[in-house]
Design a protein around this motif. Structure first.
Motif, PDB file in Angstrom:
ATOM      1  N   SER A 239       0.813  -1.212   0.000  1.00 55.80           N
ATOM      2  CA  SER A 239       0.000   0.000   0.000  1.00 55.80           C
ATOM      3  C   SER A 239       0.849   1.266   0.000  1.00 55.80           C
ATOM      4  N   ARG A 240       2.111   1.174   0.434  1.00 59.14           N
ATOM      5  CA  ARG A 240       2.981   2.350   0.426  1.00 59.14           C
ATOM      6  C   ARG A 240       4.439   1.952   0.328  1.00 59.14           C
ATOM      7  N   LEU A 241       5.224   2.849  -0.257  1.00 56.36           N
ATOM      8  CA  LEU A 241       6.670   2.679  -0.344  1.00 56.36           C
ATOM      9  C   LEU A 241       7.330   3.916   0.228  1.00 56.36           C
ATOM     10  N   GLU A 242       8.506   3.713   0.817  1.00 63.32           N
ATOM     11  CA  GLU A 242       9.222   4.801   1.471  1.00 63.32           C
ATOM     12  C   GLU A 242      10.666   4.831   1.014  1.00 63.32           C
ATOM     13  N   LEU A 243      11.245   6.016   1.048  1.00 61.56           N
ATOM     14  CA  LEU A 243      12.680   6.171   0.832  1.00 61.56           C
ATOM     15  C   LEU A 243      13.109   7.498   1.426  1.00 61.56           C
ATOM     16  N   ASP A 244      14.410   7.696   1.526  1.00 63.25           N
ATOM     17  CA  ASP A 244      14.895   8.957   2.072  1.00 63.25           C
ATOM     18  C   ASP A 244      16.221   9.327   1.434  1.00 63.25           C
ATOM     19  N   THR A 245      16.599  10.572   1.628  1.00 67.73           N
ATOM     20  CA  THR A 245      17.898  11.077   1.209  1.00 67.73           C
ATOM     21  C   THR A 245      18.251  12.231   2.133  1.00 67.73           C
ATOM     22  N   TRP A 246      19.351  12.879   1.871  1.00 68.34           N
ATOM     23  CA  TRP A 246      19.726  14.053   2.664  1.00 68.34           C
ATOM     24  C   TRP A 246      19.470  15.297   1.822  1.00 68.34           C
ATOM     25  N   SER A 247      19.166  16.402   2.477  1.00 60.92           N
ATOM     26  CA  SER A 247      18.725  17.603   1.769  1.00 60.92           C
ATOM     27  C   SER A 247      19.767  18.170   0.813  1.00 60.92           C
ATOM     28  N   GLY A 248      21.029  17.869   1.001  1.00 56.60           N
ATOM     29  CA  GLY A 248      22.062  18.318   0.076  1.00 56.60           C
ATOM     30  C   GLY A 248      22.069  17.559  -1.241  1.00 56.60           C
ATOM     31  N   ASN A 249      21.395  16.415  -1.311  1.00 58.36           N
ATOM     32  CA  ASN A 249      21.332  15.630  -2.534  1.00 58.36           C
ATOM     33  C   ASN A 249      20.112  16.069  -3.346  1.00 58.36           C
ATOM     34  N   GLU A 250      20.215  17.259  -3.914  1.00 64.75           N
ATOM     35  CA  GLU A 250      19.096  17.850  -4.636  1.00 64.75           C
ATOM     36  C   GLU A 250      18.706  17.030  -5.867  1.00 64.75           C
ATOM     37  N   ARG A 251      19.660  16.361  -6.490  1.00 67.82           N
ATOM     38  CA  ARG A 251      19.360  15.523  -7.665  1.00 67.82           C
ATOM     39  C   ARG A 251      18.410  14.386  -7.267  1.00 67.82           C
ATOM     40  N   ALA A 252      18.656  13.747  -6.123  1.00 70.19           N
ATOM     41  CA  ALA A 252      17.774  12.676  -5.648  1.00 70.19           C
ATOM     42  C   ALA A 252      16.401  13.233  -5.278  1.00 70.19           C
ATOM     43  N   VAL A 253      16.368  14.371  -4.606  1.00 71.25           N
ATOM     44  CA  VAL A 253      15.091  14.979  -4.220  1.00 71.25           C
ATOM     45  C   VAL A 253      14.244  15.243  -5.469  1.00 71.25           C
ATOM     46  N   ARG A 254      14.849  15.816  -6.509  1.00 73.65           N
ATOM     47  CA  ARG A 254      14.111  16.084  -7.763  1.00 73.65           C
ATOM     48  C   ARG A 254      13.628  14.786  -8.408  1.00 73.65           C
ATOM     49  N   ALA A 255      14.498  13.765  -8.447  1.00 72.47           N
ATOM     50  CA  ALA A 255      14.121  12.490  -9.076  1.00 72.47           C
ATOM     51  C   ALA A 255      12.961  11.834  -8.335  1.00 72.47           C
ATOM     52  N   PHE A 256      13.018  11.797  -7.022  1.00 70.01           N
ATOM     53  CA  PHE A 256      11.948  11.172  -6.241  1.00 70.01           C
ATOM     54  C   PHE A 256      10.626  11.907  -6.474  1.00 70.01           C
TER      55      PHE A 256
ATOM     56  N   LYS B 160      29.117  20.130   7.880  1.00 74.71           N
ATOM     57  CA  LYS B 160      27.885  20.909   7.780  1.00 74.71           C
ATOM     58  C   LYS B 160      26.688  19.998   8.013  1.00 74.71           C
ATOM     59  N   ARG B 161      25.662  20.532   8.667  1.00 72.33           N
ATOM     60  CA  ARG B 161      24.453  19.769   8.968  1.00 72.33           C
ATOM     61  C   ARG B 161      23.405  19.905   7.863  1.00 72.33           C
ATOM     62  N   TYR B 162      22.749  18.770   7.531  1.00 78.79           N
ATOM     63  CA  TYR B 162      21.674  18.717   6.548  1.00 78.79           C
ATOM     64  C   TYR B 162      20.495  17.966   7.153  1.00 78.79           C
ATOM     65  N   ASP B 163      19.328  18.169   6.566  1.00 74.47           N
ATOM     66  CA  ASP B 163      18.141  17.430   6.985  1.00 74.47           C
ATOM     67  C   ASP B 163      18.123  16.065   6.313  1.00 74.47           C
ATOM     68  N   ARG B 164      17.557  15.090   6.986  1.00 73.79           N
ATOM     69  CA  ARG B 164      17.198  13.828   6.346  1.00 73.79           C
ATOM     70  C   ARG B 164      15.782  14.034   5.816  1.00 73.79           C
ATOM     71  N   VAL B 165      15.572  13.827   4.521  1.00 72.61           N
ATOM     72  CA  VAL B 165      14.281  14.091   3.884  1.00 72.61           C
ATOM     73  C   VAL B 165      13.596  12.753   3.625  1.00 72.61           C
ATOM     74  N   LEU B 166      12.384  12.611   4.139  1.00 72.28           N
ATOM     75  CA  LEU B 166      11.631  11.371   4.062  1.00 72.28           C
ATOM     76  C   LEU B 166      10.555  11.497   2.989  1.00 72.28           C
ATOM     77  N   PHE B 167      10.452  10.469   2.130  1.00 69.92           N
ATOM     78  CA  PHE B 167       9.489  10.452   1.033  1.00 69.92           C
ATOM     79  C   PHE B 167       8.621   9.210   1.122  1.00 69.92           C
TER      80      PHE B 167
END
Length: 182
Positions: A127-144, A164-171
Motif C-alpha cells: 500500500s505504500r513505499l518509502e525512501l529517504d535522502t539528505w537535503s544536500g542531494n538535490e538531484r535525488a530529491v528532484r528524481a523522487f 555541515k548539517r543537513y536534513d534527512r528528507v523522508l518520502f
C-alpha cells in the motif's frame, strides 16, 4: 528481470561484488549515495564478500538487492534494493545507487526506481513505499518528486556532511498515487 527505458534490473550475482567494491570505495559515490556514511565505505574486498554472501541469500519476501544494467551496452552501473518489506502493514523501503558517475543525472536512477516501484506495488500488493535522502542531494530529491514520491517529513539537522548539517528528507508514495502517475 525487469526492463525499463534505460536500465534493466536483474538478480544480484556473486560477480557483481567487484562493482560494489569499486563504488563503495569511491568517495564521490559514497558522498551522494549515503551522505558520506562511513558504514558504506571505504571497505575491503573481504567485507564486501561477506556482505554479498548475506545479500545473495536474502528472502525476497523481506528484502532484495538488484543489479542495475545499462540497456545500451549491458554494463553494470548500479544497484537498487528494497528492505523491511512488511506484508501486514503493506510497506517497504527502497533505495537506488548509480555507481557509474558518467551516468549521473541522465535518468538511469529514476528508471531503476520506477521499475522497482512498479514491481513492489504489482507483485506484493503493497500500500505504500518509502525512501529517504539528505537535503544536500538535490538531484535525488528532484528524481523522487518527479516519480511521484511526496516529501512526508524531515529530520532536521540529522546528517553531518563535511562539517555541515543537513536534513534527512523522508518520502513516501501510496499505491493509488502510483496508479494515477504510471
Amino acid at each position: 528481470m525487469f526492463e525499463g527505458n534505460l536500465v534493466r534490473l536483474r538478480a544480484l550475482r556473486s560477480e557483481d561484488a567487484e562493482h560494489h567494491l569499486r563504488w563503495r570505495n569511491d568517495p564521490e559515490v559514497a558522498h551522494w549515495a549515503t551522505a558520506g556514511d562511513p558504514c558504506f565505505g571505504p571497505v575491503t574486498a573481504e567485507a564486501v564478500g561477506l556482505g554479498f554472501e548475506t545479500m545473495l541469500r536474502l528472502s525476497p519476501r523481506e528484502s532484495a538487492v538488484f543489479t542495475v544494467e545499462d540497456l545500451a551496452d549491458g554494463r553494470v552501473i548500479g544497484m537498487a534494493d528494497y528492505r523491511d518489506l512488511d506484508p501486514y502493514d503493506g510497506v517497504a523501503t527502497l533505495g537506488v545507487t548509480i555507481g557509474e558517475r558518467e551516468l549521473w543525472g541522465r535518468g538511469h536512477g529514476s528508471d531503476a526506481l520506477r521499475l522497482l516501484t512498479g514491481h513492489l506495488f504489482g507483485a506484493y500488493g503493497l500500500s505504500r513505499l518509502e525512501l529517504d535522502t539528505w537535503s544536500g542531494n538535490e538531484r535525488a530529491v528532484r528524481a523522487f518528486t518527479r516519480l511521484g514520491f511526496r516529501e512526508e517529513g524531515r529530520r532536521r539537522s540529522a546528517v553531518l556532511v563535511g562539517g555541515k548539517r543537513y536534513d534527512r528528507v523522508l518520502f513516501g508514495m501510496l499505491r493509488e498515487e502510483w496508479a494515477t502517475a504510471s
